[in-house]
Scaffold this motif. Structure first.
Motif, short mmCIF file in Angstrom:
data_model
loop_
_atom_site.label_atom_id
_atom_site.label_comp_id
_atom_site.label_asym_id
_atom_site.label_seq_id
_atom_site.Cartn_x
_atom_site.Cartn_y
_atom_site.Cartn_z
N PHE A 274 0.89 -1.16 0.00
CA PHE A 274 0.00 0.00 0.00
C PHE A 274 0.93 1.22 0.00
O PHE A 274 1.24 1.79 1.03
CB PHE A 274 -0.94 0.00 1.21
N SER A 275 1.39 1.55 -1.19
CA SER A 275 2.34 2.65 -1.32
C SER A 275 1.61 3.95 -1.09
O SER A 275 0.39 4.01 -1.13
CB SER A 275 2.98 2.63 -2.70
N GLN A 276 2.37 5.01 -0.88
CA GLN A 276 1.76 6.29 -0.50
C GLN A 276 0.77 6.78 -1.54
O GLN A 276 -0.26 7.37 -1.21
CB GLN A 276 2.86 7.33 -0.25
N SER A 278 -1.13 5.08 -3.26
CA SER A 278 -2.34 4.27 -3.26
C SER A 278 -3.51 4.99 -2.60
O SER A 278 -4.66 4.69 -2.88
CB SER A 278 -2.10 2.93 -2.55
N LYS A 279 -3.21 5.93 -1.73
CA LYS A 279 -4.29 6.64 -1.06
C LYS A 279 -5.14 7.42 -2.06
O LYS A 279 -6.28 7.74 -1.79
CB LYS A 279 -3.73 7.58 0.02
N TYR A 280 -4.56 7.75 -3.21
CA TYR A 280 -5.30 8.49 -4.23
C TYR A 280 -6.13 7.58 -5.14
O TYR A 280 -6.92 8.06 -5.95
CB TYR A 280 -4.33 9.25 -5.15
N ALA A 281 -5.85 6.28 -5.05
CA ALA A 281 -6.42 5.37 -6.05
C ALA A 281 -7.92 5.24 -5.90
O ALA A 281 -8.45 5.26 -4.79
CB ALA A 281 -5.76 4.00 -5.91
N GLU A 283 -8.90 2.49 -7.46
CA GLU A 283 -8.67 1.05 -7.29
C GLU A 283 -7.19 0.82 -7.07
O GLU A 283 -6.36 1.17 -7.92
CB GLU A 283 -9.14 0.28 -8.53
N TRP A 284 -6.88 0.26 -5.93
CA TRP A 284 -5.50 -0.13 -5.65
C TRP A 284 -5.34 -1.59 -6.03
O TRP A 284 -5.97 -2.46 -5.42
CB TRP A 284 -5.16 0.09 -4.18
N PHE B 177 -4.31 4.09 4.58
CA PHE B 177 -4.02 5.23 5.44
C PHE B 177 -4.21 6.51 4.66
O PHE B 177 -4.32 6.50 3.44
CB PHE B 177 -2.63 5.16 6.06
N TYR B 179 -3.41 11.09 5.23
CA TYR B 179 -2.57 12.02 6.00
C TYR B 179 -3.41 13.11 6.64
O TYR B 179 -4.43 13.52 6.13
CB TYR B 179 -1.52 12.65 5.09
N PRO B 360 -9.43 4.27 -1.66
CA PRO B 360 -9.70 3.24 -2.69
C PRO B 360 -10.82 2.30 -2.28
O PRO B 360 -11.15 2.17 -1.10
CB PRO B 360 -8.37 2.49 -2.80
N VAL B 361 -11.34 1.63 -3.26
CA VAL B 361 -12.41 0.66 -3.02
C VAL B 361 -11.87 -0.54 -2.24
O VAL B 361 -10.70 -0.90 -2.37
CB VAL B 361 -13.03 0.21 -4.37
N HIS B 372 -11.57 -6.71 -6.51
CA HIS B 372 -12.24 -5.51 -6.01
C HIS B 372 -13.72 -5.63 -6.31
O HIS B 372 -14.10 -6.18 -7.33
CB HIS B 372 -11.70 -4.24 -6.67
#
Lengths: 1214, 496
Positions: A274-276, A278-281, A283-284, B177, B179, B360-361, B372
């Motif tokens: 869960f790279s940084q 990924s928070k924007y994704a 779909e990760w 997570f 920020y 994310p989903v 997913h």
């Protein structure tokens, strides 16, 4: 105590006396001066910064905001600058700052003694370096403390003397220099490179060495890397972020992705952790590490089936015909009764075209209107032919000018269906799949079976289209390549996700005409088979018309750089204003050979899967060194030292043998090479006469951060302690090079480091020279992340005894010339060997694979072997040349990437209105001061001088035969100076050297120049290449896109000699770019160490950690054959099981304890656990886009497949 | 109506990169000195996580903020059970262990080490004692540590989640997570000010910035204990406490605060808010579930003629009223209602608001294969990896309604812009989603523009400070012009 009622705390200004104390903070904020600068190495952010000066001291920095705005509807660039950049001011006055020149005490003592005995410094150096005991004395002390301050003059004299001695004794090509990423402080890079090239020394590449070069880019586009400025991400409607952690590595650009999402763009992030980002994704996709290739292969399966074969989206098919090699004809060759794909059909094979010029380099499509093969223009044969105006993408026949309507597939119009053999490397088997073909007859009556690249792609990707063969039954067919179900086995991601992704991709591209963007980086590019993974992703773009449009394409960001004013900069950096030939070395080959890392492996087929069946004489087997040697003698790759003799001596010998003119000298050398009297150094790298001797390192951390196989550097270059325990394995494997039972250690006589901080490279060097920081000098900076050019400026003068890199190398040059007046007084002649070069006619040098050594073809310099050039050097005037913009460019003009323009009038103008220097009766534009170099670069480059851009387009117009100068009309009167850049960032001008069109605030997207103005790509066909028909690619099975398994840890030889100690676990060791450093810079400063954990921790999954009894923040010991690392664990479920991360790149200089496992010696850094392995098929040359260019083409220093063992550190000791 | 102006802030968490550039901008200028090494007036936390100082949100440990008792607001730190005697020893005060022991390295050793058998390295040294230190904590210790059993799992906001939900957060299917950057909230009802026995803390009348007088402060540290956000720090060198000053020297000269200026994610907005100071106490006493709405109701419509008239009566300059009308904060908080206060249940009425992040989903795992569940192009809010309840504990005093509203509107804007820019979403559907999210097309365009296309001037609308008028009360501005800066700087003195 006051009551808790409301408002009692509000204090209005009406009681100002009580508020007088507020000046406490106002005083702090007040400052004296703000100066614009930026950060000058490695980071490609190119952010414009305001440096605040108070009381003559740099106090802090803030981002500048005054970027010119782009077109309406794009977010602005402000602010740019990240946590690392804003911490830079710490370095200036920190205890880590190199304030004075230092020398290794052991060397200094010997030097002082020798100088007392020898009044001549060269004689003094000779007395030391030829005394094995003395030489070993300082070599063994390397990295072990004992630095002593030394006066500038003394340091310069020692360095200059070592160079003179080395040139006389061994040859100038034993002096090498390394400095990375020129774009970020281009004058500083140029300083050392210019000195080296004037001497005849060697410049080492960085981009391929860092493994940041994506070979798939030259493979496909003939282009090193050309990518979107980050604002163009905003135009994308589907963002696939693959192995690229935007928050970490593209910090100032990341907002464009975030903002695109709020404009309705969808974002998919592919990362095993869960790279940084990924928070924007939306779909990760938690894809298994290193399996991105499998994903994209299957995506292409779906795209081809649904959008090409079934839906036949007109935009996609038209695009494939116009801009790709999909319609080109490929010859199918019958080998042992089975057909397999061969090379592209050459025009000269057919009667109609047999007489055409360069007929080996012109290719054919099937015209569906006339039902016959036709020869479109734009191929390399046209580029390097004598007919002007035919190097373009217009679909017309190159002989009769008739229109061409390319037929993509013979599915409905064929002479038969033939079963073609294809490879399934995953399962290690071959397949046969039906392909529709046409039969042709050659000029000499031979029958040919041909198909199209497109039909082969359909077969390779497994789209049956109703044809017989080992085609998959459907998406759920797990057994056959390359279905969604097949991919699931490797990626760990459900087939339903993949199909959904592929459909979203196709639909988005169809509706937006190609606005799907892959942002990709080291997470993919650092694997051994990165070129295959990249190619698979690129194909998804090409199938859907996404390349050469705004918001679509491949945005590769890792170590990428864009030195925008390339033409004038390259002339200065590589002294082309004086010297007609240069020594530019691809660093991966150089280090692999000279650090003897080749000795620690056997055949590359131990870990690199190649087709089972091989033709006789195939190069797809054996030891990597054998291909390396072949690549050098065939002129594919450079290698220095060139020969086992001093090149100055070779010329003298030739003269003695009666060779007077340069041709005769070359002829003499060829005879000597052929007879074996003169040997390529690469064929016996361990012989003392073939070692590199003097190494300059500046602007980089060549001994640690970028040294893949760092411990072998310590051993074989430096001769100091190493924690490696691997043993020789290549004894009988490497056949083309001489084997020495004992590998030499300590090859380097002298290592000189220019630095502003005491990093690992400085710590291990012999001489450390104090360099000005990026807030203390004038320089230039550009990037591909945006389209502006920035200055570095001196907010304060160079602190303490430091000097700018330009000033330091200028000082070395002066001292060198002083000594040369005695030791090398007259002009000397040097024989320079150069490889076949991209963007020259050498691109059409070697149509087939023939080896002069085996008598298969004549040895012709510059055609079948390296080019040989005689260069005259004037060492006593080297300093004068260094500070003068030489006259050669006035005569020859400037250019890059195949462009050319004249500058004589501007040169003469500079003589009139710019500072000059005069010597030996002639006057030259001055390059004495850093700022003068900046101004010269700006004045003579097409991106900053509109008239030169105009001329450059004129030049290309002639070749292409289409109007182009209109691209430069608007900016024709633009001129730029350094002072203007200090006032405000300047947006670059359109230039034919670059492929994106940026007028009127349009965001730079690569290849829009090609798609919109029909200028060819610099490839074989002039189109984007799906198919790579080089014979070696066919032997390696990489002519078609494919999937190759990751090298296995056992065969890859990371853990062959290591014994498992205690409770250990084996993990794949990944070193992605991190949050608190740009490579190793910033990571050691007090800000970044505080916000991280004071070390570069080892990230491990919580269950893996539990298995070895490790909890968060425990010290751990990480080890393999190559070395050992001791650091602390960061335990997190964020990291999947089986992999570990230590972010690139730690230093050995702080917070590193000793290793109990390796005799309680100081543990290493991340590169203590890696080793260089080169992918052999990336070494080929002299063939279209497979032709060498510095930092552009060649094998890369991959490192992702490394495996390690880790255990809890039993005992913490410092 | 007592109309006051407050400089207020919005942080758009969906855009936050977690880069900490803001933290260093602040550190370089304000806290890079002896006694202040450990202070991070601006810090960035990874959520879920325990933050800095560790577990600051846990008021059962720190007793910060206010509570309502018998219809009255009382400071938790000086409530019934804690008397003025705590002034000498406050057990709920954070200790160095809760912060960290600042350190540097023996860098000079690299230059000075004599030649020896092995490579020298610079060992970490405590900046407090100067002695070698074993680093066990830092101001950002759990950075990016999503799914850590030690840190993330102890996040106080997870308290009301089921054990199952908590476990999910650290498995691949739900691993996540985001920020959470923090500065002083410059609250309307600041408990730090109320707690100061020396009267050293105050809220500036002209802009609402909460300051700590470096002359008056006697270092009692009641403010440190009382601030539930732990944004007041004690300087052990000067013996004074210090806190974020919202870069008032920059604001006074029309420049955004350093952490705002340097925000490279462009997540920060700053602008004037007009509020009714008379209602503060009443609002601060409302029940938890009403707090967000009541807090919002304090903010006045700067276009309302009655508000303008009252503002003028209160001495607000026309240019300040105009700035309030242009305030991006007003739009996010009051008009669009997509920015929410952090931990409003602490009842200090913070004036920094957060747009909650999307995530994310969710995924599901079948054997070794991950899938997913998203059916649509953009997944539903309830399918996001961050549990709504977690966000509600942070930004809604546990109330999910407000958070859902904010997220739903953001999603609807995305659907709408998709329909505009790609067309694979029916405009009719997009508009229906907007309606369901209580958003007009015009509002959607405005939200999109201020989120995506915002310039520096859009993000930061700084009201003119009219320093000439402020100075005039003290001296003739012309004289100030002539004499500014002359004089001797004196170091702060311990005590008074």
């Amino acid at each position: 105590m006051k009551p808790n009622g409301s408002l009692s705390w509000i204090k209005d200004e009406s009681d100002p006396k009580l508020r007088g104390w507020e000046e406490f903070y106002r005083n702090r904020w007040q400052h004296d001066k703000i100066v614009r600068s930026t950060h000058g190495v490695n980071c490609t952010g190119s952010c414009s910064w305001q440096i605040y000066v108070k009381d003559g001291i740099v106090t802090w920095e803030m981002q500048a905001l005054d970027y010119p705005s782009l077109q309406a509807g794009l977010p602005p660039y402000e602010p740019r600058g990240c946590q690392r950049g804003i911490s830079f001011s710490w370095y200036l006055y920190s205890p880590l700052r190199v304030k004075y020149p230092y020398a290794r005490g052991a060397l200094l003592d010997l030097w002082k003694k020798a100088r007392a005995e020898h009044s001549d410094p060269v004689a003094a150096w000779k007395s030391l370096v030829e005394n094995p005991e003395a030489r070993t004395r300082w070599q063994r002390a390397r990295g072990k403390g004992g630095f002593r301050r030394v006066a500038w003059d003394e340091a310069l004299e020692l360095v200059a003397a070592s160079c003179i001695y080395t040139i006389q004794k061994h040859g100038p090509d034993r002096i090498a220099g390394f400095s990375p990423i020129p774009a970020m402080s281009m004058i500083s890079y140029a300083s050392g490179a210019r000195l080296l090239q004037l001497m005849g020394g060697v410049s080492l590449s960085f981009y391929d060495w860092y493994c940041d070069l994506p070979p798939a880019s030259p493979e496909t586009w003939g282009e090193q890397t050309d990518v979107h400025e980050s604002a163009d991400w905003y135009n994308a409607k589907l963002l696939a972020v693959v192995g690229s952690n935007l928050n970490m590595t593209r910090t100032p650009d990341c907002h464009f992705a975030a903002e695109a999402r709020h404009n309705g763009s969808k974002m998919w992030v592919f990362a095993p952790d869960f790279s940084q980002v990924s928070k924007y994704a939306d779909e990760w996709v938690s894809i298994n590490a290193g399996q991105d290739g499998a994903w994209w292969m299957a995506v292409n399966h779906v795209l081809l089936k649904e959008f090409h074969h079934e839906k036949k989206v007109p935009y996609f098919l038209d695009y494939a015909k116009k801009y790709t090699d999909a319609p080109y004809l490929v010859e199918l060759r019958e080998v042992e009764g089975v057909f397999q794909p061969g090379q592209l059909l050459r025009a000269k094979r057919l009667e109609k075209y047999q007489e055409v010029e360069n007929g080996d380099w012109k290719f054919l499509m099937w015209d569906e209107a006339e039902g016959r093969p036709k020869m479109p223009m734009g191929s390399s044969g046209f580029r390097w032919g004598s007919e002007p105006g035919k190097w373009n993408l217009i679909l017309k026949d190159g002989v009769d000018s008739s229109d061409i309507r390319p037929q993509l597939t013979f599915l409905d119009n064929h002479d038969g269906i033939i079963q073609v053999r294809l490879d399934d490397f995953a399962e290690g088997k071959t397949l046969r799949r039906g392909v529709p073909v046409k039969q042709l007859e050659t000029a000499c009556g031979e029958r040919l079976t041909v198909t199209t690249v497109y039909d082969l792609l359909m077969a390779q990707y497994g789209v049956s289209r109703g044809l017989e063969g080992d085609y998959p039954a459907g998406y759920d067919d797990e057994a056959r390549t390359f279905t969604p179900a097949w991919a699931e086995k490797y990626t760990g991601i459900g087939r339903d996700v993949l199909i959904r992704f592929a459909r979203e991709w196709g639909h988005t591209a169809e509706l937006t005409q190609g606005k799907c963007l892959i942002i990709i980086g080291a997470g993919v590019n650092h694997w051994y088979h990165n070129n295959l993974m990249y190619r698979a992703g690129i194909h998804a773009l090409m199938f859907c018309g996404c390349v050469g449009v705004n918001g679509g394409g491949l945005a590769h960001y890792v170590g990428q750089e864009k030195l925008a004013p390339m033409e004038s900069w390259a002339a200065i950096a590589f002294a082309r204003d004086w010297m007609p030939a240069v020594r530019l070395q691809n660093a991966p080959s150089w280090h692999y050979v000279h650090t003897d890392q080749w000795r620690y492996e056997r055949d590359f087929t131990d870990y690199h899967t190649v087709p089972v069946r091989q033709v006789r004489d195939s190069l797809a087997h054996g030891h990597t060194m054998d291909l390396q040697a072949r690549a050098v003698r065939s002129g594919w790759l450079p290698f220095y030292p060139q020969f086992n003799r001093n090149p100055l001596e070779v010329v003298k010998d030739a003269e003695a043998a009666g060779a007077t003119d340069p041709e005769a000298v070359v002829g003499y050398a060829v005879d000597q090479i052929k007879s074996g009297n003169l040997k390529f150094s690469v064929e016996d790298p361990d012989a003392a006469e073939n070692w590199p001797r003097v190494w300059f390192i500046w602007r980089g951390n060549a001994l640690m951060a970028s040294a893949k196989g760092h411990e072998y550097f310590l051993k074989h270059y430096l001769g100091t302690h190493t924690n490696a325990l691997a043993e020789d394995m290549a004894r009988d494997a490497a056949k083309e090079v001489k084997w020495h039972e004992q590998a030499p250690q300590a090859k380097m006589d002298l290592v000189v480091d220019l630095n502003f901080r005491m990093d690992t490279s400085a710590l291990y060097s012999d001489i450390v020279l104090p360099a000005a920081t990026w807030y203390e000098k004038a320089d230039l900076n550009s990037t591909d992340m945006h389209s502006f050019i920035h200055p570095l400026s001196a907010a304060v003068p160079p602190c303490w005894e430091s000097k700018s890199d330009w000033q330091i190398f200028r000082s070395i040059a002066r001292k060198f010339s002083e000594l040369a007046a005695k030791h090398l007084p007259g002009p000397v002649r040097d024989l320079v060997a150069v490889p076949l070069a991209h963007d020259t006619p050498a691109e059409i040098a070697q149509p087939d694979l023939k080896d002069w050594r085996r008598g298969e073809i004549a040895a012709i310099p510059g055609v079948t072997m390296p080019g040989l050039k005689v260069v005259t050097r004037d060492y006593k005037n080297l300093y004068n040349q260094f500070i003068s913009f030489g006259p050669a460019v006035r005569t020859t003009g400037l250019g890059a990437h195949g462009t050319h323009y004249d500058i004589a009038d501007f040169y003469d103008e500079a003589l009139r209105d710019r500072p000059t220097v005069a010597w030996e009766g002639k006057e030259y534009p001055s390059l004495f001061e850093d700022e003068q170099v900046c101004d010269t670069i700006l004045r003579f480059a097409s991106v900053t001088n509109g008239e030169l851009a105009y001329r450059s387009y004129q030049g290309i117009e002639t070749k292409v035969g289409l109007p182009l100068v209109q691209l430069a009309e608007k900016g024709r009167s633009v001129r730029t100076s350094y002072k203007e850049l200090q006032a405000k960032p300047l947006r670059l001008l359109n230039s034919p050297m670059w492929s994106g069109l940026i007028e009127n605030g349009r965001a730079y997207s690569p290849f829009t120049y090609n798609t919109e103005l029909l200028v060819p790509w610099r490839t074989l066909t002039g189109r984007q290449h799906f198919y790579l028909d080089h014979p070696v690619y066919i032997q390696f099975g990489e002519h078609l896109p494919t999937y190759k398994p990751k090298p296995l840890p056992t065969e890859y030889a990371d853990l062959r000699f290591t014994r498992e100690e205690g409770r250990s676990i084996m993990l794949n060791y990944l070193t992605p770019h991190g949050k608190w450093h740009i490579h190793s810079t910033y990571g050691d400063n007090q800000r970044m160490t505080t916000l991280s954990r004071g070390v570069e921790p080892f990230w491990i999954n919580e269950r893996d950690a539990a298995e070895i009894g490790v909890v968060d923040n425990d010290w751990v010991e990480i080890y393999n054959d190559h070395g050992v690392v001791v650091t602390r664990a960061a335990v997190s479920a964020r990291i999947p099981r089986g992999i570990s991360i230590q972010y690139h790149s730690p230093e050995r200089t702080y917070s590193v304890p000793v290793s109990p496992l390796r005799g309680y010696r100081r543990a290493g850094g991340h590169n203590s656990l890696t080793r260089t392995r080169l992918k052999p098929n990336l070494m080929v040359g002299g063939y279209g886009q497979f032709t060498f260019h510095f930092n552009y083409w060649g094998p890369t220093g991959c490192n992702r497949d490394t495996h390690i063992l880790v255990r809890k550190l039993p005992e913490l000791r410092w | 109506m007592d109309v006051r102006m407050q400089i207020s802030m919005v942080f758009h968490l969906d855009k936050c990169i977690g880069c900490h550039t803001c933290s260093i901008a602040c550190k370089n200028i304000w806290t890079d000195r002896k006694g202040a090494e450990y202070m991070w007036w601006n810090n960035v936390e990874t959520k879920p996580g325990t933050g800095f100082p560790t577990l600051w949100e846990d008021q059962s440990k720190y007793h910060g903020g206010w509570e309502v008792e018998n219809g009255k607001l009382r400071l938790k730190s000086t409530g019934k059970t804690r008397t003025i005697f705590n002034i000498y020893h406050n057990p709920s005060m954070p200790t160095m262990d809760d912060y960290y022991e600042p350190w540097t390295y023996d860098y000079q050793h690299l230059f000075n080490a004599p030649e020896g058998p092995d490579q020298p390295t610079a060992r970490p040294l405590s900046m407090v004692t100067g002695k070698p230190i074993d680093i066990e904590a830092g101001p950002n210790w759990d950075d990016d540590l999503g799914g850590s059993p030690v840190y993330a799992a102890n996040d106080p906001n997870l308290a009301e989640l089921t054990p199952e939900q908590r476990l999910q957060l650290s498995s691949v299917e739900r691993l996540v997570f985001f920020y959470f950057p923090r500065i002083c909230n410059h609250c309307l009802n600041p408990s730090c000010v109320a707690a100061c026995p020396s009267g050293a803390l105050y809220k500036r009348g002209e802009d609402g910035i909460v300051l700590l007088d470096q002359r008056r402060c006697r270092g009692w540290r009641a403010c440190v204990a009382a601030c539930p956000y732990k944004k007041v720090f004690y300087n052990w060198n000067t013996g004074k406490s210090e806190k974020c000053i919202l870069c008032f020297p920059r604001l006074e000269t029309g420049q955004a605060p350093a952490c705002f200026h340097s925000c490279v994610g462009r997540i920060r907005y700053l602008g004037a808010i007009l509020y009714d100071a008379e209602r503060i106490e009443e609002v601060a006493k409302r029940p938890n579930e009403e707090l967000v709405e009541a807090h919002r109701s304090l903010i006045l419509d700067p276009y309302d003629p009655a508000v303008i008239a009252a503002a003028r009566r209160g001495g607000l300059h026309d240019s300040v009223i105009e700035a309030a009308q242009k305030s991006p904060v007003y739009k996010f908080v009051k008009v669009w209602k997509i920015a929410l206060p952090p931990h409003i249940e602490f009842r200090t009425l913070p004036m920094l608001f957060y747009v909650p992040p999307m995530s994310p989903v969710m995924a599901s795992k079948n054997g070794d294969t991950v899938s997913h569940t998203s059916e649509d192009l953009f997944h539903d809010i309830d399918q996001s990896r961050v549990p709504l309840k977690f966000l509600a504990n942070l930004f809604g005093a546990g109330n999910e309604v407000m958070v859902r509203y904010a997220l739903r509107k953001q999603k609807a804007v995305r659907w709408y812009r998709r329909a505009v820019t790609v067309g694979d979403v029916e405009m009719e559907l997009a508009q229906r989603m907007l309606r369901e999210a209580d958003c007009s097309v015009e509002e959607a365009e405005a939200i999109y523009r201020l989120t995506s296309l915002c310039t520096f001037e859009d993000r930061f609308v700084i009201p003119p400070m009219h320093r000439e008028e402020a100075l005039q009360m003290l001296e003739d501005p012309l004289e100030h012009k002539q004499g500014a800066g002359f004089g001797f700087l004196a170091a702060p003195r311990r005590g008074l």
